[in-house]
Design an enzyme around this catalytic site. Structure first.
Site, PDB file in Angstrom:
ATOM      1  N   PHE A   1     -10.491  61.017  39.573  1.00  0.00           N
ATOM      2  CA  PHE A   1     -11.512  61.266  38.262  1.00  0.00           C
ATOM      3  C   PHE A   1     -12.909  61.671  38.694  1.00  0.00           C
ATOM      4  O   PHE A   1     -13.621  62.145  37.817  1.00  0.00           O
ATOM      5  CB  PHE A   1     -11.142  60.251  37.402  1.00  0.00           C
ATOM      6  CG  PHE A   1      -9.662  60.239  36.942  1.00  0.00           C
ATOM      7  CD1 PHE A   1      -8.761  61.214  36.446  1.00  0.00           C
ATOM      8  CD2 PHE A   1      -9.077  58.958  37.156  1.00  0.00           C
ATOM      9  CE1 PHE A   1      -7.817  60.899  36.161  1.00  0.00           C
ATOM     10  CE2 PHE A   1      -7.790  58.741  36.596  1.00  0.00           C
ATOM     11  CZ  PHE A   1      -6.984  59.702  36.159  1.00  0.00           C
TER      12      PHE A   1
ATOM     13  N   PRO B   1      -8.202  52.865  39.841  1.00  0.00           N
ATOM     14  CA  PRO B   1      -8.777  53.679  40.789  1.00  0.00           C
ATOM     15  C   PRO B   1      -9.373  55.006  40.109  1.00  0.00           C
ATOM     16  O   PRO B   1      -8.820  55.777  39.519  1.00  0.00           O
ATOM     17  CB  PRO B   1      -7.818  53.827  41.744  1.00  0.00           C
ATOM     18  CG  PRO B   1      -6.912  52.618  41.750  1.00  0.00           C
ATOM     19  CD  PRO B   1      -7.084  52.556  40.381  1.00  0.00           C
ATOM     20  N   CYS B   2     -10.653  55.191  40.721  1.00  0.00           N
ATOM     21  CA  CYS B   2     -11.285  56.419  39.930  1.00  0.00           C
ATOM     22  C   CYS B   2     -11.243  57.695  40.905  1.00  0.00           C
ATOM     23  O   CYS B   2     -11.742  58.743  40.484  1.00  0.00           O
ATOM     24  CB  CYS B   2     -12.838  55.947  39.729  1.00  0.00           C
ATOM     25  SG  CYS B   2     -13.725  55.675  41.130  1.00  0.00           S
ATOM     26  N   ASN B   3     -10.748  57.532  41.977  1.00  0.00           N
ATOM     27  CA  ASN B   3     -10.971  58.391  43.166  1.00  0.00           C
ATOM     28  C   ASN B   3     -10.673  60.009  42.638  1.00  0.00           C
ATOM     29  O   ASN B   3     -11.245  60.643  43.028  1.00  0.00           O
ATOM     30  CB  ASN B   3      -9.855  58.144  44.327  1.00  0.00           C
ATOM     31  CG  ASN B   3     -10.015  56.892  44.880  1.00  0.00           C
ATOM     32  OD1 ASN B   3     -10.048  55.723  44.020  1.00  0.00           O
ATOM     33  ND2 ASN B   3     -10.330  56.457  46.166  1.00  0.00           N
TER      34      ASN B   3
END
Length: 350
Positions: free
Chosen positions: A87, A83-85
């Site tokens: 970053f 999950p990139c939330n």
């Protein structure tokens, strides 16, 4: 050599579609689905329907923090778009201090448990700068420490013929006891491809009965606002009458009510955000349909997304472009097959 692929944070199957469709002209080198995991129920339904309809039980709907990996079958390859939330440059960039930042560690855990021959990990370009660059350094060190030679690279998918400016860090790792070297595939062979968003959306026309193609109902004020915004402009760069201007203080995100430029690749398709972030047609005063957004992500028209309209929007925005994933997987297969291919030096900078 047939590689059984396991996937964590699998999303709706952009990576998996690229893997299953990777073809280097030698049927002895291919990738098949083994298992997948995601925390979102509709996303898992989409994956089951399109990637493994004959083995729905191999897709595990569970939170990775509670998930028992002992239930999983052996694999030869692992993919994880963690999950990139925390970053993303669009978010608060909490990095390792956020809820999602540390989840990459479950990919490391899977590498140590299954020791696959190779892996592919994916995240947003903002990963490089989170926690002043320390997060990225830590993640790379742990992936190496799990026993892999890693090749991190910032892939600009529009350079590979994808009709979308989407920049993502992708780390390919080859187990360090194998005499196999992966190189970043060169974008040069894709230079002549027409990757304009107009071509992607209009050629061939989307079938009348295509799934996930329902229109968004636009309010009168949004229609009026869009009528004043030219292709490529947004709510802040357009010449809007006073009553149609947005009363926003602070950040002015350039994608707010931004119309596509039909002669260029789309700007980045995202999975979240409120009003004004749905990607807007260059000519008609409306947001794109989910099927049009899926075309920008290079999903085939018969790829059916399950769940509510908003869930589908999120799934499409979180995915890796199918054809982009396919290009990288074919480079991996060629590396194992000993087939030369045009390559470039790995580079994580813009």
């Amino acid at each position: 050599m047939i590689f059984r692929l396991g996937e964590l944070f699998c999303g709706p199957g952009g990576i998996a579609w690229g893997a299953m469709n990777a073809d280097i002209g030698d049927p002895d080198f291919r990738i098949i689905h083994q298992w997948a995991n995601d925390y979102d129920a509709s996303t898992c339904d989409t994956y089951r329907r399109n990637i493994c309809p004959d083995a729905p039980q191999t897709v595990y709907h569970d939170d990775i923090r509670r998930f028992d990996m002992d239930r999983l079958a052996p694999i030869d390859a692992l993919a994880f778009g963690f999950p990139c939330n925390d970053f993303s440059v669009v978010g608060e960039q909490k990095g390792m201090d956020g809820v999602y930042g540390p989840l990459y560690s479950y990919g490391v855990k899977a590498l140590k448990k299954f020791t696959p021959q190779w892996f592919l990990a994916e995240n947003v370009g903002g990963l490089r700068n989170a926690n002043e660059g320390k997060a990225f350094t830590k993640i790379l060190a742990e992936l190496k420490g799990a026993g892999y030679v890693i090749t991190p690279h910032l892939y600009k998918f529009e350079e590979y013929g994808i009709p979308q400016a989407r920049h993502r860090i992708i780390i390919v790792g080859i187990r360090d006891d194998l005499k196999v070297t992966y190189k970043v595939p060169s974008p040069e062979p894709y230079k002549g491809i027409d990757n304009s968003c107009r071509t992607a959306i209009e050629i061939p026309p989307i079938p009348e009965d295509a799934p996930n193609n329902e229109r968004t109902k636009q309010s009168d004020i949004v229609v009026r606002r869009l009528q004043h915004i030219l292709p490529g402009q947004n709510a802040f760069t357009a010449d809007l009458p006073e009553e149609l201007k947005l009363n926003i203080k602070g950040a002015r995100i350039s994608q707010i009510y931004k119309r596509l430029d039909p002669e260029k690749p789309s700007y980045t398709v995202t999975g979240s955000g409120g009003g004004g972030t749905h990607i807007y047609h260059w000519e008609e005063p409306r947001a794109l349909t989910n099927r049009e957004r899926a075309r920008l992500q290079t999903f085939p028209d018969d790829y059916v997304f399950e769940g509510s309209k908003e869930s589908v929007r999120k799934q499409i925005g979180m995915a890796v472009p199918c054809r982009g994933a396919k290009i990288i997987f074919e480079a991996i297969l060629k590396s194992f097959a000993g087939i030369e291919y045009p390559s470039i030096e790995a580079n994580i900078n813009e």
